[in-house]
Design a protein around this motif. Structure first.
Motif, PDB file in Angstrom:
ATOM      1  N   PHE A 152     -55.933 -20.096 -41.209  1.00 20.67           N
ATOM      2  CA  PHE A 152     -55.925 -19.237 -40.406  1.00 20.67           C
ATOM      3  C   PHE A 152     -57.315 -18.938 -39.650  1.00 20.67           C
ATOM      4  O   PHE A 152     -57.500 -17.801 -39.041  1.00 20.67           O
ATOM      5  CB  PHE A 152     -55.593 -17.586 -41.248  1.00 20.67           C
ATOM      6  CG  PHE A 152     -54.462 -17.695 -41.915  1.00 20.67           C
ATOM      7  CD1 PHE A 152     -53.338 -17.328 -41.030  1.00 20.67           C
ATOM      8  CD2 PHE A 152     -54.509 -18.099 -43.041  1.00 20.67           C
ATOM      9  CE1 PHE A 152     -52.040 -17.122 -41.607  1.00 20.67           C
ATOM     10  CE2 PHE A 152     -53.068 -18.100 -43.653  1.00 20.67           C
ATOM     11  CZ  PHE A 152     -51.962 -17.374 -43.040  1.00 20.67           C
ATOM     12  N   SER A 153     -57.767 -20.401 -39.135  1.00 21.20           N
ATOM     13  CA  SER A 153     -58.958 -20.312 -38.105  1.00 21.20           C
ATOM     14  C   SER A 153     -58.966 -21.376 -37.312  1.00 21.20           C
ATOM     15  O   SER A 153     -58.454 -22.439 -37.664  1.00 21.20           O
ATOM     16  CB  SER A 153     -60.283 -19.901 -39.024  1.00 21.20           C
ATOM     17  OG  SER A 153     -60.444 -20.965 -40.039  1.00 21.20           O
ATOM     18  N   SER A 154     -59.910 -21.429 -36.394  1.00 22.91           N
ATOM     19  CA  SER A 154     -60.074 -22.683 -35.660  1.00 22.91           C
ATOM     20  C   SER A 154     -60.989 -23.557 -36.388  1.00 22.91           C
ATOM     21  O   SER A 154     -61.687 -23.195 -37.422  1.00 22.91           O
ATOM     22  CB  SER A 154     -60.746 -22.405 -34.523  1.00 22.91           C
ATOM     23  OG  SER A 154     -59.925 -21.592 -33.544  1.00 22.91           O
ATOM     24  N   TYR A 155     -60.656 -24.952 -36.227  1.00 24.69           N
ATOM     25  CA  TYR A 155     -61.156 -26.009 -37.265  1.00 24.69           C
ATOM     26  C   TYR A 155     -62.786 -26.026 -36.863  1.00 24.69           C
ATOM     27  O   TYR A 155     -63.183 -25.675 -35.747  1.00 24.69           O
ATOM     28  CB  TYR A 155     -60.697 -27.280 -36.977  1.00 24.69           C
ATOM     29  CG  TYR A 155     -61.053 -28.047 -35.554  1.00 24.69           C
ATOM     30  CD1 TYR A 155     -62.333 -28.736 -35.358  1.00 24.69           C
ATOM     31  CD2 TYR A 155     -59.976 -27.850 -34.554  1.00 24.69           C
ATOM     32  CE1 TYR A 155     -62.340 -29.227 -34.077  1.00 24.69           C
ATOM     33  CE2 TYR A 155     -60.294 -28.491 -33.309  1.00 24.69           C
ATOM     34  CZ  TYR A 155     -61.471 -29.047 -33.014  1.00 24.69           C
ATOM     35  OH  TYR A 155     -61.733 -29.390 -31.659  1.00 24.69           O
ATOM     36  N   GLU A 156     -63.560 -26.315 -37.777  1.00 26.29           N
ATOM     37  CA  GLU A 156     -65.034 -26.472 -37.748  1.00 26.29           C
ATOM     38  C   GLU A 156     -65.508 -27.506 -38.826  1.00 26.29           C
ATOM     39  O   GLU A 156     -64.782 -27.947 -39.785  1.00 26.29           O
ATOM     40  CB  GLU A 156     -65.803 -25.068 -38.384  1.00 26.29           C
ATOM     41  CG  GLU A 156     -65.391 -23.665 -37.785  1.00 26.29           C
ATOM     42  CD  GLU A 156     -65.844 -23.792 -36.382  1.00 26.29           C
ATOM     43  OE1 GLU A 156     -66.754 -24.681 -36.014  1.00 26.29           O
ATOM     44  OE2 GLU A 156     -65.546 -22.704 -35.814  1.00 26.29           O
TER      45      GLU A 156
END
Length: 214
Positions: free
Chosen positions: A21-25
């Motif tokens: 549920f988030s952009s990749y880091e």
């Protein structure tokens, strides 16, 4: 398994939720690198499996590319690979029964644990049956080709395995009913949380904290 089954299940759950549920880091890879360190002798096999699964992920990404959602396609492609790589790594040495044991330790409902256990048991039996049939065919000189004989042979094998699975499951059911089975199985739940487990939990927490704070 190198890590505790219960810790592995929780780590996989929380890691997958955060990454989904988030952009990749890049720091999402910290827990994965930590796990791969213990499986360094199997890294090639793990990445081979990941490459095989990438066929399906690429199809998913291509669908987004066709809709001209290029950023989302890259984002989903990388995040999906991160999640799969993490789960492949942490459960690489597991035969499935460790996961059932993890459910048992985490106090999942007894019916869920017993159903998972017997499902794995049946899959294990059917896999062995399939290997035996495959070896028998090889010993008789059978070679898979793109012809009707091959299709008929595989069709017969699938039919035979289907019938066998029904008969075995019925026998298993009758056997357990005769023993007074009450939908509960008892597994070994004695395990110690090691330093490896604690470090893994800390890394997952660091990922969550960084995601929330940055």
């Amino acid at each position: 398994m190198i890590f505790s089954p219960a810790v592995s299940i929780l780590a996989a759950l929380f890691y997958s939720i955060v990454v989904s549920f988030s952009s990749y880091e890049l720091y999402y890879l910290l827990p994965t690198f930590y796990i791969l360190y213990f499986y360094k002798e199997s890294i090639v096999k793990i990445f081979k499996t990941l490459a095989y699964l990438n066929v399906f992920i690429i199809v998913l990404a291509l669908l987004l590319v066709l809709q001209k959602e290029y950023d989302e396609a890259i984002n989903i492609y990388i995040r999906t690979n991160m999640i799969i790589l993490f789960n492949l790594s942490i459960f690489y040495k597991s035969r499935g029964y460790d996961i059932v044991r993890g459910f048992y330790i985490l106090k999942f409902p007894s019916s869920f644990v017993s159903t998972s256990y017997f499902t794995l048991k049946m899959i294990d039996n059917l896999t062995n049956d399939f290997k035996n049939i495959k070896n028998t065919l090889k010993s008789r000189g059978f070679e898979a080709k793109t012809n009707m004989f091959t299709y008929n042979t595989f069709g017969n094998i699938l039919g035979m395995l289907f019938v066998k699975s029904i008969k075995k499951s019925q026998k298993l059911k009758d056997s357990f009913e005769a023993r007074g089975f009450n939908k509960q199985i008892y597994l070994n739940d004695k395990f110690k949380t090691t330093k490896k487990d604690i470090v893994l939990i800390l890394l997952i927490l660091i990922v969550i904290i960084l995601k929330v704070s940055l």
